[in-house]
Design an enzyme around this catalytic site. Structure first.
Site: not given
Ligand code: PGA
Length: 261
Positions: A67, A136, A138
């Protein structure tokens, strides 16, 4: 799902790097899917270390990132293009012409999304996809209740994700609300997913992903339907799992060829 639980995130990164190396070594021209965020940093550091010690080469790899923020150009320090260069690409021998990230500044974003999907197919699909998980649930930037049939597209971030990612911006108002992300269906077509999660903040999402019902309210739960997923957790991220002892039992009884370390 293959669940590997380690005492610390560092140990998790080490086993993940070994899995990475094992998969790369089985393909002459591996296609890797990469993720950003805080979680994969330890894995990337370990891959760099392996590269520097001559254990691992990226020279025949092609990469696709999950992304990118809409509106942040590659040179912006908060863009995922910049993150990938400084945390991995500039320190390994990957061919820059084989690196792909979604273009969040494309004039025609919708066409750029279609082209990204086409490119992944042209390279024969992704052999190994690295994933994190949001608090959450995702994966990529596929937020709760998004379609399981989604493809690379422009999505709107949830307020929680904007809050979670505000640490990388001076002002929470600067966090872009729009992103380009591989879709859930794109991720589901990859041959092997390697998802990493650490810390108590992720424990509920991890429980819902592994042991909850498959539901778009926790996008990562679709991975229960993926043919090959490895999930590497530290103890804190694993603490809500009902079958934690079972996962450890399974790992303890693996055959030699099923092990990574
Ligand atoms: P993080 O994000 O590794 O910064 O916790 C993970 C994500 O949002 O997929």
């Amino acid at each position: 799902m293959e669940i590997l639980i380690r005492d610390t995130p560092e140990e998790g990164a080490q086993v993940a790097a070994k899995l990475f190396k094992k998969i790369l070594s089985t393909r002459p021209q591996p296609v890797i899917g990469l993720a950003t965020g805080g979680t994969p940093l330890r894995l990337y550091r370990e891959l760099i270390r392996m590269h520097q010690s001559g254990e691992l080469s990226f020279k025949d790899c092609t990469s696709f990132n999950l992304d990118e923020y809409v509106g942040l150009p590659p040179e912006d320090e908060r863009s995922y293009h910049h993150y990938m260069r400084s945390n991995l690409f500039d320190q390994v021998d990957i061919d820059p012409s084989r690196i792909h990230l979604p273009d969040g500044c494309a004039g025609d974003l919708r066409q750029a999304c279609r082209d990204y999907e086409k490119k992944i197919k042209e390279f024969g699909g992704i052999d190994l996809q690295v994933l994190g998980i949001g608090a959450n649930g995702h994966i990529g930037f596929n937020e709760p209740t998004g379609s399981f049939a989604s493809r690379t597209w422009v999505k709107i971030l949830s307020e929680q994700t904007i809050k979670d990612n505000a640490i990388y911006f001076d002002d929470p108002e600067e966090v872009p609300r729009h992103v380009v992300t591989m879709g859930i269906a794109t991720v589901m077509e990859t041959r092997h997913c390697l998802l990493l999660a650490n810390g108590a903040k992720k424990a509920d999402a991890v429980r819902r992903m592994i042991e909850g019902p498959v539901s778009a309210s926790c996008p990562a739960s679709i991975l229960q339907m993926h043919k090959r997923v490895t999930i590497v957790l530290d103890e804190e991220a694993a603490y809500l799992l009902t079958f934690k002892d079972h996962y450890k039992w399974v790992e303890g009884n693996k055959l030699d060829w099923q092990k990574y370390d």
